[in-house]
Motif scaffolding. Structure first.
Motif: not given
Length: 110
Positions: A6-7, A9-15, A22-24
């Protein structure tokens, strides 16, 4: 999905300029403050340095930080020999990215 997944995936999305709640939610799944961490992360993503600082202090106590804008906003987190540097669209999103990368590194070394 594990916390590490999840971390990441979230990092990838934030970038990429996205904030999937939902991931956060899975990334901040530890402790009673998960709702507060999620809200701080989302607010930081949208540009709040106060929220980024509050999240940093909550999840990375003892880590030093510096946010700068040298053409493109960047955040640097450091603790001893560990240094994480990330860039973002805003200083707060750069800081959020650095927080996420630090949490990823901690999960991977655990």
């Amino acid at each position: 999905m594990t916390r590490l997944e999840a971390l990441k995936e979230l990092a990838k999305k934030v970038e990429a300029g996205e904030f999937p709640a939902s991931v956060a939610d899975s990334a901040f799944d530890s402790g009673p403050d998960v709702t507060h961490h999620l809200a701080k992360a989302q607010t930081a993503f949208f540009g709040s340095l106060d929220a980024a600082k509050a999240l940093h202090e909550a999840v990375l106590p003892g880590w030093d930080w510096r946010v700068q804008d040298m053409g493109r906003p960047a955040a640097v987190l450091a603790k001893g020999e560990n240094v994480i540097e990330c860039r973002g669209n805003t200083p707060a999103s750069a800081w959020l990215s650095a927080i996420l990368q630090t949490l990823i590194a901690q999960e991977e070394s655990a």
